[in-house]
Enzyme design. Structure first.
Site, mmCIF file in Angstrom:
data_model
loop_
_atom_site.group_PDB
_atom_site.id
_atom_site.type_symbol
_atom_site.label_atom_id
_atom_site.label_comp_id
_atom_site.label_asym_id
_atom_site.label_seq_id
_atom_site.Cartn_x
_atom_site.Cartn_y
_atom_site.Cartn_z
ATOM 1 N N ASP A 80 40.948 45.621 44.007
ATOM 2 C CA ASP A 80 39.967 45.330 45.058
ATOM 3 C C ASP A 80 40.733 45.250 46.371
ATOM 4 O O ASP A 80 41.356 44.223 46.666
ATOM 5 C CB ASP A 80 39.318 43.957 44.806
ATOM 6 C CG ASP A 80 37.954 44.048 44.164
ATOM 7 O OD1 ASP A 80 37.310 45.100 44.269
ATOM 8 O OD2 ASP A 80 37.545 43.059 43.542
ATOM 9 N N ARG A 88 43.685 42.103 47.653
ATOM 10 C CA ARG A 88 44.541 41.482 46.625
ATOM 11 C C ARG A 88 46.014 41.664 46.959
ATOM 12 O O ARG A 88 46.855 40.922 46.501
ATOM 13 C CB ARG A 88 44.252 42.095 45.245
ATOM 14 C CG ARG A 88 42.798 42.157 44.859
ATOM 15 C CD ARG A 88 42.130 40.802 44.806
ATOM 16 N NE ARG A 88 40.728 40.919 44.428
ATOM 17 C CZ ARG A 88 39.768 40.104 44.813
ATOM 18 N NH1 ARG A 88 40.057 39.081 45.597
ATOM 19 N NH2 ARG A 88 38.523 40.282 44.428
ATOM 20 N N LYS A 179 29.776 50.407 47.105
ATOM 21 C CA LYS A 179 29.141 49.244 46.482
ATOM 22 C C LYS A 179 28.320 48.488 47.527
ATOM 23 O O LYS A 179 28.546 48.686 48.729
ATOM 24 C CB LYS A 179 30.209 48.333 45.864
ATOM 25 C CG LYS A 179 31.282 47.830 46.867
ATOM 26 C CD LYS A 179 32.396 47.115 46.145
ATOM 27 C CE LYS A 179 33.374 46.491 47.119
ATOM 28 N NZ LYS A 179 34.513 45.840 46.467
ATOM 29 N N HIS A 192 28.228 35.687 43.076
ATOM 30 C CA HIS A 192 29.333 35.080 42.340
ATOM 31 C C HIS A 192 28.875 33.775 41.681
ATOM 32 O O HIS A 192 29.459 33.331 40.699
ATOM 33 C CB HIS A 192 30.511 34.777 43.281
ATOM 34 C CG HIS A 192 31.188 35.993 43.801
ATOM 35 N ND1 HIS A 192 30.754 36.665 44.928
ATOM 36 C CD2 HIS A 192 32.257 36.692 43.340
ATOM 37 C CE1 HIS A 192 31.548 37.697 45.144
ATOM 38 N NE2 HIS A 192 32.459 37.748 44.201
ATOM 39 N N ASP A 262 29.250 45.549 38.820
ATOM 40 C CA ASP A 262 30.082 44.527 39.435
ATOM 41 C C ASP A 262 30.647 43.675 38.288
ATOM 42 O O ASP A 262 30.256 43.824 37.131
ATOM 43 C CB ASP A 262 29.239 43.681 40.402
ATOM 44 C CG ASP A 262 30.086 43.019 41.491
ATOM 45 O OD1 ASP A 262 31.328 42.974 41.343
ATOM 46 O OD2 ASP A 262 29.514 42.533 42.479
#
Length: 476
Positions: A80, A88, A179, A192, A262
């Site tokens: 990501d 990251r 996305k 999340h 996802d």
């Protein structure tokens, strides 16, 4: 391929910390498509920077594990890496500003260069897939999750920049992923944690949220990610990532590539779909690649069992596994740029210099006298600002107060308010001078300091409305 091999081919799990050998063993045992590298998997040197040699070795080990089956296509090594808050990997790789910078700069050639620059530094480390760009169209302050990850609140601009960034990535030999279909920039909850509900009708979605996806599909992007968003107009109460009607709409836009979910370990899914049921439900609905199942072995067993019992048609698993394998065969044939870590820093600097936006204040001459004070921001922000100010010839310690507002920060006062992420807090700021920066890199702070000192213009325009300031606000 056996049913067990096909079931593995549609799973892309994560792993904990530095447990590389355990992950390699799981890849071989379950015939997994590959791995995604998350922040806790990234090896770092004593200074906290990415250990490039160790990262390359980890990715090589994971690639060897996927090759153990004898498959003629490469395994997936994904990350990501959008820029901004979703990154990251940090220094010594180029540090990128938030993707909203591209919408503010308004230059698709620059956006393409950025996509190529970012991906070009991933390729030599062994990454061949990046879950970027974010093609969501933000609706502004009512969007709590995407914010500055969105390139623009204008559907046409978000489409143009998403396509440009994707094409740049492909030029470097790294697969992009647009996305989060059917659009996460216009819902008011965070997937999340819980399941957001998208109350817009299909026609409204087509006119706004789906424009970037339609453009990306038209440009031939290989992969689209579905989000964990319920759309009552399609299938009430069911996350789009697990909704057959959502995948039907995606395919109806002409998409023939890989549809990836996802992360299946997110709250929107785990609270509603226990054990391996999410993996089977997503596959049955039309997903081809299942990202980060909460338990890969459990998901694998559930898929095999569903095919054996006939509850998941064998043809559906065949189709999904074939799409993933086909994409990776194609990726393996692409030329890959091998750009040294940090080599795209000039492009990142150019993006921030083109994006910095004066929302309120003078458009010519210095915005501050020769000295300033600074407050606010997150870890390291004041220090980066002070270093940039010194490079621009500004003294720090007296004079007007520059208030830095970091990710999720509250509106601030002072003399100059500067947002380092989404510009929404500027609408509540009492500062007479308001600047949107969209980044926290050294280069972004250099762009800010140059504008404050009157040594550079602020060419950026707001890519979305901020309270009384309409989209397009900025210096001429």
């Amino acid at each position: 391929m056996t049913p067990e091999e096909k079931a593995g081919q549609v799973l892309l799990p994560s792993f904990a910390g530095q447990q590389v050998e355990a992950q390699a063993a799981a890849i071989e045992r379950l015939h997994l498509a590959g791995s995604i590298i998350m922040g806790d998997n990234v090896p770092r040197d004593p200074q906290g920077k990415v250990d490039l040699a160790s990262m390359t070795a980890i990715n090589q080990r994971l690639s060897e594990a996927t090759a153990a089956d004898g498959s003629p296509w490469p395994g997936i090594v994904a990350v990501d890496q959008e820029g901004g808050i979703v990154a990251r990997l940090g220094a010594p790789l180029t540090v990128w500003p938030s993707p909203m910078s591209y919408g503010a700069a308004g230059n698709t050639t620059l956006t393409r260069d950025a996509g190529q620059g970012l991906a070009g530094e991933l390729a030599p480390l062994g990454f061949n897939l990046d879950f970027a760009p974010d093609a969501d169209v933000t609706v502004g302050p009512g969007d709590p999750t995407i914010g500055a990850r969105s390139m623009s609140g204008d559907p046409a601009a978000a489409a143009a920049h998403s396509v440009a960034f994707s094409q740049g990535m492909l030029a470097a030999g790294v697969l992009p992923t647009v996305k989060h279909f059917p659009g996460h920039g216009s819902v008011t909850a965070d997937s999340h944690i819980s399941l957001p509900v998208q109350n817009a009708g299909v026609e409204e979605l087509k006119g706004r949220d789906w424009q970037p996806f339609r453009a990306a599909i038209g440009a031939g992007v290989p992969m689209v990610m579905t989000g964990h968003i319920a759309v009552p107009a399609l299938e009430p109460g069911v996350p789009a990532s697990l909704s057959a009607k959502t995948y039907a709409e995606l395919r109806g836009l002409g998409f023939k590539g890989v549809a990836v979910t996802d992360a299946l370990n997110m709250g929107a899914i785990t609270k509603q779909y226990p054990a391996g049921s999410a993996a089977v439900a997503a596959l049955a609905a039309g997903a081809d690649l299942l990202l980060m199942p909460a338990d890969a072995a459990q998901a694998h067993a559930a898929i095999v069992q569903a095919v054996t019992s006939g509850t998941l048609p064998k043809e559906r698993l065949d189709e999904a596994a074939t799409r993933v394998a086909t994409m990776m065969v194609w990726q393996g044939r692409q030329a890959r740029l091998a750009a040294p870590a940090g080599s795209a820093a000039p492009v990142s600097a150019k993006v921030s210099a083109a994006a910095v936006t004066v929302v309120a204040g003078n458009c010519s001459g210095p915005l501050v006298p020769g000295a300033v004070r600074v407050a606010g921001g997150g870890p390291g922000d004041k220090e980066r600002f002070e270093a940039a100010a010194a490079r621009a010839g500004l003294q720090v310690g007296s004079g007007p107060l520059v208030s830095l507002i970091g990710y999720g920060g509250a509106p601030a006062g002072g003399d100059v308010a500067v947002t380092l992420d989404a510009p929404w807090p500027l609408q509540g700021s009492t500062a007479p001078v308001k600047v949107a920066l969209y980044g926290r890199s050294d280069a972004a702070f250099d762009a800010l300091a140059a504008v404050l000192a009157g040594k550079a213009p602020a060419p950026g325009k707001l890519p979305a409305a901020v309270g009384p300031y309409p989209a397009g606000t900025g210096c001429p």
